[in-house]
Scaffold this motif. Structure first.
Motif, PDB file in Angstrom:
ATOM      1  N   SER A 487       0.853  -1.114  -0.120  1.00  0.00           N
ATOM      2  CA  SER A 487      -0.073   0.061   0.057  1.00  0.00           C
ATOM      3  C   SER A 487       0.879   1.331  -0.174  1.00  0.00           C
ATOM      4  CB  SER A 487      -1.001   0.083   1.217  1.00  0.00           C
ATOM      5  OG  SER A 487       0.015   0.036   2.309  1.00  0.00           O
ATOM      6  N   GLY A 488       0.202   2.587  -0.204  1.00  0.00           N
ATOM      7  CA  GLY A 488       1.030   3.451  -0.206  1.00  0.00           C
ATOM      8  C   GLY A 488       1.556   3.921   1.161  1.00  0.00           C
ATOM      9  N   GLY A 489       0.973   3.589   2.285  1.00  0.00           N
ATOM     10  CA  GLY A 489       1.605   3.806   3.486  1.00  0.00           C
ATOM     11  C   GLY A 489       2.819   3.054   3.782  1.00  0.00           C
ATOM     12  N   GLN A 490       2.545   1.804   3.494  1.00  0.00           N
ATOM     13  CA  GLN A 490       3.478   0.814   3.542  1.00  0.00           C
ATOM     14  C   GLN A 490       4.810   1.171   2.808  1.00  0.00           C
ATOM     15  OE1 GLN A 490       1.536  -2.750   2.278  1.00  0.00           O
ATOM     16  NE2 GLN A 490       0.848  -3.297   4.526  1.00  0.00           N
ATOM     17  N   ARG A 491       4.695   1.623   1.570  1.00  0.00           N
ATOM     18  CA  ARG A 491       5.685   2.009   0.862  1.00  0.00           C
ATOM     19  C   ARG A 491       6.577   3.130   1.461  1.00  0.00           C
ATOM     20  NH1 ARG A 491       2.330   0.815  -3.633  1.00  0.00           N
ATOM     21  NH2 ARG A 491       1.765   3.044  -3.824  1.00  0.00           N
ATOM     22  N   GLN A 492       5.783   4.231   1.941  1.00  0.00           N
ATOM     23  CA  GLN A 492       6.267   5.289   2.620  1.00  0.00           C
ATOM     24  C   GLN A 492       7.173   4.907   3.884  1.00  0.00           C
ATOM     25  OE1 GLN A 492       3.279   8.298   3.580  1.00  0.00           O
ATOM     26  NE2 GLN A 492       3.837   9.437   1.638  1.00  0.00           N
ATOM     27  N   ARG A 493       6.767   4.132   4.597  1.00  0.00           N
ATOM     28  CA  ARG A 493       7.672   3.505   6.026  1.00  0.00           C
ATOM     29  C   ARG A 493       8.727   2.791   5.431  1.00  0.00           C
ATOM     30  NH1 ARG A 493       2.569   0.811   9.372  1.00  0.00           N
ATOM     31  NH2 ARG A 493       1.312   0.859   7.328  1.00  0.00           N
ATOM     32  N   LEU A 494       8.489   1.993   4.551  1.00  0.00           N
ATOM     33  CA  LEU A 494      10.018   1.334   3.709  1.00  0.00           C
ATOM     34  C   LEU A 494      10.912   2.269   3.525  1.00  0.00           C
ATOM     35  CD1 LEU A 494       8.979  -1.918   1.894  1.00  0.00           C
ATOM     36  CD2 LEU A 494       9.734  -1.695   4.232  1.00  0.00           C
ATOM     37  N   ALA A 495      10.617   3.382   2.646  1.00  0.00           N
ATOM     38  CA  ALA A 495      11.343   4.570   2.560  1.00  0.00           C
ATOM     39  C   ALA A 495      11.930   5.365   3.725  1.00  0.00           C
ATOM     40  CB  ALA A 495      10.412   5.342   1.291  1.00  0.00           C
ATOM     41  N   LEU A 496      11.119   5.409   4.632  1.00  0.00           N
ATOM     42  CA  LEU A 496      11.546   6.034   5.980  1.00  0.00           C
ATOM     43  C   LEU A 496      12.627   5.307   6.542  1.00  0.00           C
ATOM     44  CD1 LEU A 496      11.483   8.135   8.073  1.00  0.00           C
ATOM     45  CD2 LEU A 496       9.470   7.187   8.888  1.00  0.00           C
ATOM     46  N   ALA A 497      12.324   3.802   6.533  1.00  0.00           N
ATOM     47  CA  ALA A 497      13.196   2.917   7.221  1.00  0.00           C
ATOM     48  C   ALA A 497      14.713   2.980   6.560  1.00  0.00           C
ATOM     49  CB  ALA A 497      12.605   1.235   7.412  1.00  0.00           C
ATOM     50  N   ARG A 498      14.420   3.050   5.282  1.00  0.00           N
ATOM     51  CA  ARG A 498      15.876   3.168   4.194  1.00  0.00           C
ATOM     52  C   ARG A 498      16.643   4.317   4.635  1.00  0.00           C
ATOM     53  NH1 ARG A 498      13.888   4.628  -1.455  1.00  0.00           N
ATOM     54  NH2 ARG A 498      13.501   2.160  -1.577  1.00  0.00           N
ATOM     55  N   ALA A 499      16.091   5.292   5.251  1.00  0.00           N
ATOM     56  CA  ALA A 499      16.564   6.821   5.709  1.00  0.00           C
ATOM     57  C   ALA A 499      17.175   6.366   7.032  1.00  0.00           C
ATOM     58  CB  ALA A 499      15.769   7.815   5.543  1.00  0.00           C
ATOM     59  N   VAL A 500      16.232   5.674   7.731  1.00  0.00           N
ATOM     60  CA  VAL A 500      16.793   5.741   9.384  1.00  0.00           C
ATOM     61  C   VAL A 500      17.799   4.824   9.425  1.00  0.00           C
ATOM     62  CG1 VAL A 500      15.823   4.752  11.601  1.00  0.00           C
ATOM     63  CG2 VAL A 500      14.290   6.392   9.963  1.00  0.00           C
ATOM     64  N   VAL A 501      17.819   3.615   8.678  1.00  0.00           N
ATOM     65  CA  VAL A 501      18.863   2.819   8.887  1.00  0.00           C
ATOM     66  C   VAL A 501      20.364   3.256   8.735  1.00  0.00           C
ATOM     67  CG1 VAL A 501      19.336   1.954   6.493  1.00  0.00           C
ATOM     68  CG2 VAL A 501      19.346   0.226   8.490  1.00  0.00           C
ATOM     69  N   ARG A 502      20.700   4.237   8.028  1.00  0.00           N
ATOM     70  CA  ARG A 502      21.845   4.870   7.927  1.00  0.00           C
ATOM     71  C   ARG A 502      22.164   5.972   9.165  1.00  0.00           C
ATOM     72  NH1 ARG A 502      19.848   3.059   3.880  1.00  0.00           N
ATOM     73  NH2 ARG A 502      21.287   2.436   1.622  1.00  0.00           N
ATOM     74  N   THR A 503      21.400   5.974   9.893  1.00  0.00           N
ATOM     75  CA  THR A 503      21.460   6.865  11.309  1.00  0.00           C
ATOM     76  C   THR A 503      22.112   8.337  10.925  1.00  0.00           C
ATOM     77  OG1 THR A 503      23.669   5.925  11.467  1.00  0.00           O
ATOM     78  CG2 THR A 503      21.986   4.688  12.794  1.00  0.00           C
ATOM     79  N   PRO A 504      21.109   8.848  10.108  1.00  0.00           N
ATOM     80  CA  PRO A 504      21.485  10.221   9.550  1.00  0.00           C
ATOM     81  C   PRO A 504      21.476  11.363  10.820  1.00  0.00           C
ATOM     82  CG  PRO A 504      19.366   9.720   9.134  1.00  0.00           C
ATOM     83  CD  PRO A 504      19.629   8.566   9.671  1.00  0.00           C
ATOM     84  N   ARG A 505      22.334  12.099  10.672  1.00  0.00           N
ATOM     85  CA  ARG A 505      22.364  13.351  11.853  1.00  0.00           C
ATOM     86  C   ARG A 505      21.182  14.363  11.489  1.00  0.00           C
ATOM     87  NH1 ARG A 505      26.925  16.248  12.013  1.00  0.00           N
ATOM     88  NH2 ARG A 505      26.502  16.740  14.281  1.00  0.00           N
ATOM     89  N   LEU A 506      20.761  14.316   9.968  1.00  0.00           N
ATOM     90  CA  LEU A 506      19.882  15.189   9.769  1.00  0.00           C
ATOM     91  C   LEU A 506      18.893  14.440   8.905  1.00  0.00           C
ATOM     92  CD1 LEU A 506      18.509  18.095   9.271  1.00  0.00           C
ATOM     93  CD2 LEU A 506      19.951  18.269   7.209  1.00  0.00           C
ATOM     94  N   LEU A 507      17.492  14.335   9.282  1.00  0.00           N
ATOM     95  CA  LEU A 507      16.280  13.605   8.579  1.00  0.00           C
ATOM     96  C   LEU A 507      15.753  14.861   7.967  1.00  0.00           C
ATOM     97  CD1 LEU A 507      15.240  10.960   7.553  1.00  0.00           C
ATOM     98  CD2 LEU A 507      13.965  11.038   9.785  1.00  0.00           C
ATOM     99  N   VAL A 508      15.311  14.833   6.618  1.00  0.00           N
ATOM    100  CA  VAL A 508      14.537  15.684   5.962  1.00  0.00           C
ATOM    101  C   VAL A 508      13.176  15.016   5.302  1.00  0.00           C
ATOM    102  CG1 VAL A 508      14.159  17.760   4.342  1.00  0.00           C
ATOM    103  CG2 VAL A 508      16.272  17.294   5.627  1.00  0.00           C
ATOM    104  N   MET A 509      12.082  15.112   5.529  1.00  0.00           N
ATOM    105  CA  MET A 509      10.839  14.508   5.229  1.00  0.00           C
ATOM    106  C   MET A 509      10.120  15.439   4.624  1.00  0.00           C
ATOM    107  SD  MET A 509      10.356  11.813   8.435  1.00  0.00           S
ATOM    108  CE  MET A 509       9.536  12.826   9.515  1.00  0.00           C
ATOM    109  N   ASP A 510       9.870  14.974   3.233  1.00  0.00           N
ATOM    110  CA  ASP A 510       8.915  16.102   2.663  1.00  0.00           C
ATOM    111  C   ASP A 510       7.451  15.374   2.425  1.00  0.00           C
ATOM    112  OD1 ASP A 510       7.588  17.790   0.843  1.00  0.00           O
ATOM    113  OD2 ASP A 510       8.858  17.430  -1.099  1.00  0.00           O
ATOM    114  N   ASP A 511       6.789  15.735   3.507  1.00  0.00           N
ATOM    115  CA  ASP A 511       5.557  14.975   3.582  1.00  0.00           C
ATOM    116  C   ASP A 511       5.354  13.534   3.551  1.00  0.00           C
ATOM    117  OD1 ASP A 511       2.629  15.317   3.978  1.00  0.00           O
ATOM    118  OD2 ASP A 511       2.200  15.618   2.067  1.00  0.00           O
TER     119      ASP A 511
END
Length: 592
Positions: A487-511
């Protein structure tokens, strides 16, 4: 007209020189093998002539021959044939390696340039055209290389043959060699006629690729709006034009190829007619005539090889003309010598007097934007459509550079950081989540050195661990093209996990959480803020539930940051902010 012809010939010769300069080793080996073939071809003519004079004619006169004579004749023919075979194998092998190496090298250069060029450059060029540049245009640019060593070896062969012919019978040499000026003239005219047709065909190939890519990419729109017939028609119009363009190319080549086939045969026929009379007059011998005629018969293939190279040059120039603008494109993102501060926790972000305008835009998207985000804080960027929020998000992770002002990470200008530093420190999650046709694990790690424990931890932060656990094969489940099975929400959450796993010091989320329900969104933001080393989070948001979770809000209007404060402060002090937030809240409550 003559100037244009000369220009095509000169550019073609320069392009041949470019190919040789790029792969001198392979070209030298292929040329040596081709020269061996050419020398043995000339030798075979003289071997046959000598056998005719020393074995065949005496046996006809005497009615008998010897086994030793036949054995020597067979060995001579076999020896020449073996050397010719080695020349053919070497020529084809090294020429093929040369051709494929050039294509591979230029594909790497084109795709490397795609990676270096900024997002603004890609936005001006359709994806289908870029695919065509890296594929069919590069292939066309070096298509002539395969017969090139053969053609160059043919020149050696022709030079040897010309000297041998003059020494054997000057008159027959002149009669036969008149073919070569005719071949050259035919190729000059052919190149001039073919060049615009090949350029048109290459352009149409790119346009067909572009339309096909758009249709596939917009498959959901096409299907849901019933636009299959119109898309089919749009594709058919361009493919019909490509068909007509290729037919025009084929017609010209259909006239040229038979002419190139006929010219050597006409030369051989002229040599035989005049040579037969000279044999009858006793001026030359039968063996010499056989050698000369056989030489011209063997020269037919090398002459055609030269024709193949010259015939492919218009296509090569058309392809290279389309590749060159990519290789010469400027505007690639420059990098500095500095390293980001290697500290734990969030990064401090500052935007100072930033302005930005898209190429060709009537007015700037951002004007003198200034604000700061302390390390570890969560800031929501809110504003009406078109106010520049997404552009700002791209600037924070250096998808584009500002026209004016600076974006600072821990006090350092992003443009001063070394290549790869920004992506190591910051991560970006877009509203439209892109997933590869791969497993959940590979979509999260993207080949990075992350363990399954790291992946599950990131999935928990993104509130995606529950549905991933329920998938048939867990992390090994393939999600389909663009994540079609989710689903759309599941895709968004996987994309967010893709960013989080890299432990960024700055996380920018465009909606980036617009497709999940508010409860899940709150869980995600709480997890981001509650980690051991919380990242600095900048979120472009519309929903009040999202905004309320931020430490501070920056309000945008007409490309300017006009207010900042807490959610409650802006509700009281900024009428536009209050109206927008309440409008979204009311819209969300209507279905209920």
């Amino acid at each position: 007209m003559s100037r244009r012809r000369d220009a095509v010939v000169r550019r073609g010769l320069r392009h041949i020189g470019r190919a040789i300069h790029e792969q001198p080793g392979m070209f030298t080996l292929a040329l040596l093998a081709s020269s061996l073939y050419g020398a043995m071809t000339v030798a075979s003519a003289y071997v046959i002539g000598e056998i005719t004079d020393r074995v065949l004619l005496p046996s006809f006169d005497d009615g008998v021959t010897t086994a030793s004579a036949l054995t020597l004749a067979a060995l001579a023919i076999l020896g020449v044939a073996v050397l010719k075979i080695l020349g053919i194998i070497g020529r084809r092998l090294f020429a093929g390696v040369m051709s494929y190496r050039l294509q591979a090298e230029y594909r790497r250069r084109v795709t490397g340039q795609y990676l270096r060029l900024p997002l603004s450059w890609h936005q001006r060029h359709p994806t289908g055209q870029l695919l065509s540049n890296a594929n069919s245009d590069v292939e066309a640019s070096w298509f002539f290389v395969a017969p090139l060593p053969f053609a160059c070896g043919a020149l050696v062969m022709i030079a040897i043959t010309s000297v041998a012919l003059v020494l054997t019978d000057p008159l027959l040499a002149v009669v036969g060699l008149i073919v070569f000026p005719l071949v050259f003239a035919a190729n000059v005219i052919y190149s001039q006629v073919m060049s615009p047709r090949m350029q048109r065909a290459q352009q149409l190939r790119a346009e067909v690729s572009e339309i096909a890519h758009e249709s596939f990419d917009a498959g959901l729109v096409v299907k849901t709006l019933g636009r299959e017939d119109s898309e089919t028609e749009r594709f058919a119009v361009r493919t019909d034009q490509l068909r007509d363009g290729l037919i025009a190319v084929g017609r010209v080549r259909g006239l040229f190829d038979p002419l190139m086939e006929a010219l050597p045969s006409l030369g051989t026929l002229a040599v035989l007619l005049i040579g037969a009379q000279r044999v009858a007059d006793g001026v030359t011998g039968a063996g010499e005539l056989v050698s000369v005629a056989y030489l011209f018969t063997l020269l037919a293939l090398p002459i055609r090889a030269i024709g193949w190279v010259l015939a492919d040059l218009p296509r090569a120039l058309a392809g290279f003309d389309r590749v060159t603008p990519v290789l010469e494109a400027s505007g690639e993102t420059p990098h500095g010598p500095d390293s980001a501060v290697a500290t734990g926790g969030g990064a401090a972000v500052a935007v100072r007097e930033v302005g930005f305008a898209f190429d060709g835009a009537a007015r700037p998207t951002l004007h003198e934007v200034t604000f700061e985000v302390p390390a570890g804080r969560t800031v929501a960027v809110v504003g009406p459509t078109g106010s520049g929020k997404s552009t700002l998000a791209g600037l924070l992770v250096r998808l584009v550079d500002p026209s004016d002002g600076t974006v600072l990470l821990d006090g350092m200008d992003l443009r001063r950081l070394r290549e790869g530093e920004v992506s190591d420190q910051a991560a970006f999650v877009a509203q439209s989540a892109f997933l590869f046709d791969d497993t959940v694990r590979d979509n999260v790690t993207l080949g990075g050195p992350f363990s399954d424990e790291d992946v599950w931890a990131a999935l928990r932060v993104a509130a995606a661990d529950g549905f991933v656990s329920a998938l048939p094969e867990g992390l090994d489940t393939r999600v389909g093209e663009r994540g079609a099975s989710l689903s759309g929400g599941q895709r968004q959450r996987l994309a967010l996990a893709r960013a989080v796993v890299r432990t960024p010091r700055l996380l920018v989320m465009d909606d980036a959480t617009s497709a999940v329900d508010p409860a899940v969104e709150a869980r995600i933001l709480d997890a981001l803020r509650g980690s051991e080393s919380p990242a600095t989070v900048v979120v472009v948001a519309y929903r009040q539930a999202t905004i309320a979770l931020a430490d501070e809000v920056v309000w945008f209007e007409d490309g300017r940051a006009v207010a900042r404060g807490t959610h409650d402060e802006l509700l009281d002090q900024v009428p536009g902010y209050a109206a927008l937030v309440r409008a979204y809240s009311q819209a969300a409550e209507v279905p209920a």
